[in-house]
Design a protein around this motif. Structure first.
Motif, PDB file in Angstrom:
ATOM      1  N   LEU A  76      -3.293  -2.413  17.818  1.00 54.02           N
ATOM      2  CA  LEU A  76      -1.905  -2.245  17.387  1.00 54.02           C
ATOM      3  C   LEU A  76      -1.340  -3.433  16.605  1.00 54.02           C
ATOM      4  O   LEU A  76      -0.691  -3.217  15.570  1.00 54.02           O
ATOM      5  CB  LEU A  76      -1.028  -1.947  18.602  1.00 54.02           C
ATOM      6  N   PRO A  77      -1.542  -4.689  17.042  1.00 51.83           N
ATOM      7  CA  PRO A  77      -0.946  -5.795  16.264  1.00 51.83           C
ATOM      8  C   PRO A  77      -1.390  -5.796  14.808  1.00 51.83           C
ATOM      9  O   PRO A  77      -0.567  -5.950  13.899  1.00 51.83           O
ATOM     10  CB  PRO A  77      -1.445  -7.037  17.014  1.00 51.83           C
ATOM     11  N   LYS A  78      -2.679  -5.587  14.580  1.00 57.43           N
ATOM     12  CA  LYS A  78      -3.185  -5.556  13.205  1.00 57.43           C
ATOM     13  C   LYS A  78      -2.615  -4.366  12.438  1.00 57.43           C
ATOM     14  O   LYS A  78      -2.257  -4.479  11.269  1.00 57.43           O
ATOM     15  CB  LYS A  78      -4.708  -5.494  13.219  1.00 57.43           C
ATOM     16  N   MET A  79      -2.502  -3.220  13.117  1.00 59.12           N
ATOM     17  CA  MET A  79      -1.996  -2.022  12.459  1.00 59.12           C
ATOM     18  C   MET A  79      -0.548  -2.209  12.011  1.00 59.12           C
ATOM     19  O   MET A  79      -0.171  -1.822  10.903  1.00 59.12           O
ATOM     20  CB  MET A  79      -2.113  -0.825  13.403  1.00 59.12           C
ATOM     21  N   VAL A  80       0.274  -2.793  12.880  1.00 58.81           N
ATOM     22  CA  VAL A  80       1.695  -2.961  12.564  1.00 58.81           C
ATOM     23  C   VAL A  80       1.897  -3.976  11.448  1.00 58.81           C
ATOM     24  O   VAL A  80       2.795  -3.826  10.605  1.00 58.81           O
ATOM     25  CB  VAL A  80       2.467  -3.378  13.832  1.00 58.81           C
ATOM     26  N   LEU A  81       1.054  -4.994  11.404  1.00 64.15           N
ATOM     27  CA  LEU A  81       1.209  -6.054  10.410  1.00 64.15           C
ATOM     28  C   LEU A  81       0.546  -5.728   9.081  1.00 64.15           C
ATOM     29  O   LEU A  81       0.870  -6.321   8.052  1.00 64.15           O
ATOM     30  CB  LEU A  81       0.646  -7.368  10.956  1.00 64.15           C
ATOM     31  N   SER A  82      -0.385  -4.761   9.079  1.00 71.10           N
ATOM     32  CA  SER A  82      -1.122  -4.434   7.864  1.00 71.10           C
ATOM     33  C   SER A  82      -0.286  -3.598   6.909  1.00 71.10           C
ATOM     34  O   SER A  82       0.505  -2.749   7.326  1.00 71.10           O
ATOM     35  CB  SER A  82      -2.397  -3.674   8.223  1.00 71.10           C
ATOM     36  N   ARG A  83      -0.487  -3.809   5.616  1.00 73.60           N
ATOM     37  CA  ARG A  83       0.189  -3.014   4.597  1.00 73.60           C
ATOM     38  C   ARG A  83      -0.585  -1.733   4.275  1.00 73.60           C
ATOM     39  O   ARG A  83      -0.109  -0.888   3.512  1.00 73.60           O
ATOM     40  CB  ARG A  83       0.368  -3.833   3.314  1.00 73.60           C
ATOM     41  N   THR A  84      -1.774  -1.599   4.831  1.00 71.92           N
ATOM     42  CA  THR A  84      -2.599  -0.427   4.523  1.00 71.92           C
ATOM     43  C   THR A  84      -2.708   0.541   5.682  1.00 71.92           C
ATOM     44  O   THR A  84      -3.390   1.551   5.579  1.00 71.92           O
ATOM     45  CB  THR A  84      -4.017  -0.877   4.105  1.00 71.92           C
ATOM     46  N   GLU A  85      -2.056   0.252   6.797  1.00 69.24           N
ATOM     47  CA  GLU A  85      -2.074   1.150   7.948  1.00 69.24           C
ATOM     48  C   GLU A  85      -0.775   1.952   8.000  1.00 69.24           C
ATOM     49  O   GLU A  85       0.307   1.403   7.763  1.00 69.24           O
ATOM     50  CB  GLU A  85      -2.230   0.356   9.254  1.00 69.24           C
ATOM     51  N   PRO A  86      -0.871   3.258   8.316  1.00 69.04           N
ATOM     52  CA  PRO A  86       0.329   4.117   8.281  1.00 69.04           C
ATOM     53  C   PRO A  86       1.169   4.045   9.543  1.00 69.04           C
ATOM     54  O   PRO A  86       1.612   5.064  10.073  1.00 69.04           O
ATOM     55  CB  PRO A  86      -0.269   5.508   8.080  1.00 69.04           C
ATOM     56  N   ILE A  87       1.404   2.852  10.066  1.00 71.50           N
ATOM     57  CA  ILE A  87       2.314   2.686  11.194  1.00 71.50           C
ATOM     58  C   ILE A  87       3.250   1.526  10.864  1.00 71.50           C
ATOM     59  O   ILE A  87       2.802   0.452  10.442  1.00 71.50           O
ATOM     60  CB  ILE A  87       1.550   2.458  12.516  1.00 71.50           C
ATOM     61  N   PHE A  88       4.542   1.774  11.035  1.00 76.78           N
ATOM     62  CA  PHE A  88       5.546   0.813  10.600  1.00 76.78           C
ATOM     63  C   PHE A  88       6.593   0.635  11.690  1.00 76.78           C
ATOM     64  O   PHE A  88       6.851   1.549  12.476  1.00 76.78           O
ATOM     65  CB  PHE A  88       6.231   1.286   9.311  1.00 76.78           C
ATOM     66  N   LEU A  89       7.198  -0.545  11.706  1.00 80.67           N
ATOM     67  CA  LEU A  89       8.236  -0.856  12.678  1.00 80.67           C
ATOM     68  C   LEU A  89       9.372  -1.583  11.982  1.00 80.67           C
ATOM     69  O   LEU A  89       9.149  -2.555  11.251  1.00 80.67           O
ATOM     70  CB  LEU A  89       7.667  -1.741  13.807  1.00 80.67           C
ATOM     71  N   ARG A  90      10.586  -1.101  12.179  1.00 83.93           N
ATOM     72  CA  ARG A  90      11.769  -1.839  11.745  1.00 83.93           C
ATOM     73  C   ARG A  90      11.994  -2.948  12.766  1.00 83.93           C
ATOM     74  O   ARG A  90      12.397  -2.697  13.903  1.00 83.93           O
ATOM     75  CB  ARG A  90      12.986  -0.904  11.693  1.00 83.93           C
ATOM     76  N   TRP A  91      11.729  -4.171  12.369  1.00 80.26           N
ATOM     77  CA  TRP A  91      11.687  -5.264  13.339  1.00 80.26           C
ATOM     78  C   TRP A  91      13.026  -5.493  14.031  1.00 80.26           C
ATOM     79  O   TRP A  91      13.062  -5.879  15.204  1.00 80.26           O
ATOM     80  CB  TRP A  91      11.198  -6.545  12.654  1.00 80.26           C
ATOM     81  N   LEU A  92      14.130  -5.230  13.344  1.00 85.95           N
ATOM     82  CA  LEU A  92      15.436  -5.380  13.995  1.00 85.95           C
ATOM     83  C   LEU A  92      15.648  -4.338  15.083  1.00 85.95           C
ATOM     84  O   LEU A  92      16.517  -4.494  15.949  1.00 85.95           O
ATOM     85  CB  LEU A  92      16.553  -5.276  12.950  1.00 85.95           C
ATOM     86  N   TYR A  93      14.838  -3.275  15.046  1.00 88.71           N
ATOM     87  CA  TYR A  93      14.943  -2.216  16.053  1.00 88.71           C
ATOM     88  C   TYR A  93      14.086  -2.510  17.283  1.00 88.71           C
ATOM     89  O   TYR A  93      14.218  -1.840  18.306  1.00 88.71           O
ATOM     90  CB  TYR A  93      14.515  -0.892  15.423  1.00 88.71           C
ATOM     91  N   LEU A  94      13.237  -3.528  17.202  1.00 89.96           N
ATOM     92  CA  LEU A  94      12.293  -3.819  18.282  1.00 89.96           C
ATOM     93  C   LEU A  94      12.957  -4.020  19.640  1.00 89.96           C
ATOM     94  O   LEU A  94      12.466  -3.476  20.650  1.00 89.96           O
ATOM     95  CB  LEU A  94      11.453  -5.044  17.915  1.00 89.96           C
ATOM     96  N   PRO A  95      14.063  -4.772  19.756  1.00 85.49           N
ATOM     97  CA  PRO A  95      14.672  -4.925  21.084  1.00 85.49           C
ATOM     98  C   PRO A  95      15.090  -3.601  21.714  1.00 85.49           C
ATOM     99  O   PRO A  95      15.019  -3.437  22.932  1.00 85.49           O
ATOM    100  CB  PRO A  95      15.890  -5.816  20.803  1.00 85.49           C
TER     101      PRO A  95
END
Length: 443
Positions: A76-95
């Motif tokens: 998961l860490p690599k997937m979220v940080l990668s620009r080529t993986e189709p999983i994204f997180l709005r970082w301000l939404y993390l909390p």
């Protein structure tokens, strides 16, 4: 087509309100009408705003595997940080999502995956037959096409790395044909030769235009005597522990029974009744290429891209990607850029006249199993949501089950896995106590 709703029961027919006009809501409304009820479907959304509008159009019976497969935590860490993986997180939404995510990821183990798959199978395992039964005798039938559902890999060795998931499918009775090398090219020559192995699951189906399919079912519902009210439901009315109606943006509507089938928005209503259900809004995407120079033979999942390439009427739909950013998330261009790049990689010779884009929200429970139940705290309130990636697939069966519960019948299925009380029993609803985990015939 839209008519004002009746405000009270007459001729001893129970008045059922269905909140939410996506596929689960439409199916619930139609099956409830067929049960002999008077039914009002209340929906605030434009057709394109519903998750059912934007799905891949696959009746994906074998999609019993959750996102939370074993090994996800390390990837998961690599997937979220990668620009080529189709999983994204709005970082301000993390909390806001942290607690949900912790519970969600806790299911990324073999035992829970098998449990989740076993729970999903009765809801989606016969989806082609379920949708044919729902649409029989309506114009919507024309949009259902029996087909294979293909899964495309680099080679057989890569396919075998997914053996755990395929074993689960096999144990549930799914069958597939394997095509490698020249045989893969013969099965479907449009894909890049670098993807040389394909597993074709038989007995599946496709909705060739999900938006048109839904509109045809809505028209059938009205023609058959149902009522549609374009409004927002703001609250559920109840007295002495029993539902009495809803409050809407157009005023109160009296009803005997209420089904909440509003997808990712459903927990907002259950919360008003004192029940917090841990469902997160997962943003989904698709991009469509119109008048394409060719189409895949059947809907095809490419696991390395985590995308489905689905042939539809007049266009190719490429659906997938996951983003967590809440119900107000409007999407972002970089996700569409990824879909476009992935399409070029998989279908390098594709040409088309134009492209269109869509963003919507899927309801994702912490345990990847939908909620199909009657509330214990307010009788007469029924829940049908939380299907995450298989809402279209499981909608017809879910609607039939809800209609049976609403009419006081006992469905021929063990509903324990879908009980809202399961979150309380596992300590996932702080401060809530639901007292009837067992399903029984409605009075």
């Amino acid at each position: 087509m839209t008519t004002a709703p009746p405000l009270q029961s007459r001729n001893n027919q129970p008045h059922v309100i269905v909140v939410g006009g996506g596929m689960v809501g439409i199916a619930t409304a139609i099956w409830s009408l067929r049960e002999g009820n008077r039914v009002t479907l209340i929906d605030k959304s434009a057709p394109e705003d519903r998750a059912s509008f934007g799905n891949a159009g696959v009746l994906a019976s074998a999609s019993v595997l959750p996102v939370t497969m074993p090994g996800l935590l390390t990837k998961l860490p690599k997937m979220v940080l990668s620009r080529t993986e189709p999983i994204f997180l709005r970082w301000l939404y993390l909390p806001r999502i942290a607690l949900w995510a912790t519970r969600y990821l806790s299911h990324a183990n073999a035992t829970d995956v098998k449990r989740i798959s076993s729970a999903l199978y009765p809801i989606i395992g016969n989806s082609l037959e379920d949708h044919l039964a729902l649409s029989k005798g309506t114009e919507a039938e024309a949009f259902i096409k029996p087909s294979d559902f293909a899964v495309l890999y680099k080679d057989r060795a890569t396919f075998l790395k997914d053996a755990f998931g395929w074993e689960i499918r096999s144990d549930l009775g799914f069958e597939w044909a394997e095509h490698g090398g020249a045989d893969r090219h013969t099965y479907d020559p449009v894909f890049t030769t670098s993807l040389g192995f394909l597993a074709a699951l038989s007995g599946h189906g496709q909705i060739t235009d999900p938006g048109a399919y839904m509109e045809a079912l809505r028209s059938h519902f009205v023609t058959a005597g149902g009522h549609i009210l374009p409004a927002e439901v703001t609250d559920i009315s109840h007295q002495n522990g029993r539902a009495t109606g809803v409050m809407t943006s157009q005023g109160p509507v009296i009803a005997d029974r209420i089904a909440i089938t509003a997808g990712a928005w459903s927990p907002l209503l259950t919360k008003k009744l004192g029940v917090k259900i841990p469902v997160e809004a997962e943003t989904g995407y698709h991009i469509e290429f119109w008048n394409p120079s060719f189409l895949p033979r059947v809907p095809t999942l490419v696991p390395s891209k985590k995308l489905i390439f689905s042939p539809m009427q007049g266009r190719l739909r490429v659906a997938g990607a996951v983003e967590f950013g809440g119900l107000k998330n409007k999407g972002q261009d970089k996700v569409f850029d990824l879909l476009r790049t992935a399409t070029k990689d998989v279908l390098p010779d594709l040409t088309y006249s134009k492209e269109t884009r869509w963003v919507g929200h899927r309801p994702a429970p912490t345990d990847s199993v939908p909620i199909i139940d009657e509330l214990a705290t307010v009788k007469g309130v029924f829940l049908g949501f939380g299907h995450q990636h298989v809402g279209l697939t499981g909608s017809a069966r879910t609607g039939q089950i809800l209609a049976q519960l609403i009419s006081g019948k006992r469905p021929n299925i063990d509903l324990t896995p879908y009980n809202a009380a399961r979150f309380t029993m596992r300590g996932q609803l702080s401060g809530q106590t639901l007292n009837t985990p067992q399903h029984k015939e409605t009075a």
